[in-house]
Motif scaffolding. Sequence first.
Motif: not given
Length: 431
Positions: A175-181, A187-203
Motif C-alpha cells: 500500500l502507498p503512504i506518506s509517513g510525514l503527512l 484513515t483511507r486515502m482521500d481521492k483528491s490525493n490519489c485517485s487510483w488507490w481504492s484499497g485499505p489504509c495501514l491500520f
Amino acid sequence: AGKSTAGGQILFLSGQVDDRTIQKYEKEAKDKSRESWYMAYIMDTNEEERAKGKTVEVGRAHFETETTRFTILDAPGHKSYVPNMISGASQADIGVLVISARKGEFETGYERGGQTREHVLLAKTLGVSKLVVVINKMDESTVGWSKERYDEIEGKMVPFLKSSGYNVKKDVHFLPISGLLGTNMKTRMDKSNCSWWSGPCLFEVLDCIQVPLRDPKGPVRMPIIDKYKDMGTVVMGKIESGTISEGDNMLVMPNKANVKVISVHCDEDRVRSAAPGENVRVKLSGIEEDDITAGFVLSSIKNPVSAISEFRAQLQILELLDNAIFTAGYKAVLHIHSVVEECEIVELIEEIDLKRRKEGDIKKKKSKRKPLFVKNGAVVVCRVQVNNLICIENFSEFPQLGRFTLRTEGITSNRTQISHDFECVCLSKLL
C-alpha cells in the motif's frame, strides 16, 4: 526510507503523543535544520540517532487500534546496525517493510547487496511470515502519488519476495503512504490525493492480519532481551509460550537459577498474568541483575528450555562472503531469539537436493549425500558448536526458539553477508 517517521506518525495518530510534544519536536528539528525529521524524534530518542537521521537501537513503543494492541519495534535499516535489526525482527509477528518511492532511494536499497534485500531475507528466516510493504514518500514532489512509480516498485518486489519464500498473495500486503503527512495510515486515502488507490489504509491492514497461535497452557518460554534494577531485578521480553503470573516459581536458563515472579507489567499496566505474544516486564526475586544476560530464557521448572552447546541443524546457504565455500571449520555469528554467539560448523552431515526430494526420490535416498563442502544455494544438514551454553528448542515444537540466522562479516570491507537457516534440531541436551 522513513521507518521512524512512519512509526512516530502511528503513535501520533493513535493518540499516544499529544500536540504539545509534537510542537516541541518540530522546534528541535527546525533548530537543527532538519524540519522533516520531527516525527522520527518520537521513535529515535538518543542524540546520535537524531544527529545522523538514522535509527541505531531498536525503538519500542505501544499503540492500540479498535481491536488490537500492538508493540512497535523500530528496527535499524542501516547496514552497520544489522545485528540490532535482527534483535528487533526476532520478536516480531508482522513485518512492516518501509520503502522510499523517491527516485534512486528504492534502487539503492534493492540492488544486489542493498539493505532492502537483506532485510527481507532476514525477516523471513527470523519467522516474520506476514509482511506489509508500505511505499513511503509518495507525497514527494518528484513522485506526486504516481501510480507508475508505485507499480514499478511493486513489480520489482513481488518476484524477489516470492524467491525469498513469501506467499505474496496470502501473506504480503502492498500500500502507498506518506509517513510525514500520515496519509493512508489511520484513515483511507482521500481521492483528491490519489485517485487510483481504492484499497485499505495501514491500520486496517494491520488489524486484519492473523498472527501465529501460541499455547497459553504450554511450558513458559520467554527469551530475555534486556534487564535492569528497580527495587529488584526486572527482565524484559516477549512470551513465546505459556502464561506468566504473579507468584509463579520459575527457572532462568541456562544458569538454572530458581526465581519467583513478583510482578508482571504489560506496557505501563501491572497485570496479574500475561499470555503468549505479550511483550512484558517481569520483576523477579532470587537472582541479581548481573547474573542475567540477554539471550537467557525465563522458563517453567517442570519443563525447562533446552540448554546446549552443540546441535544439528538444517541450513540454506543464501549468500557466502566473496562466494566462499561452506565446510567443516566454517565460523560465523549465530543469532537465535535474543542470543548472539560465535559458532563453528563442526561437521557437514548431508546435502539435500530439494528437486529430487519433491519428486519423491528421498525414499530411495538419492537426494542425500555427505559433502566435504557446499556453495551458495545449497541446503545442508550440519552440526553446529558454540562456546557457551545457549537456550534453543526443536523447530517443530517451538519455532521461535528453533529458527536462527548465521552471519559472517568481512573484516576489511565491513560488508555484511548472510548464510542461514531453516530448522534447528537438538543433538544433545545439557540441562
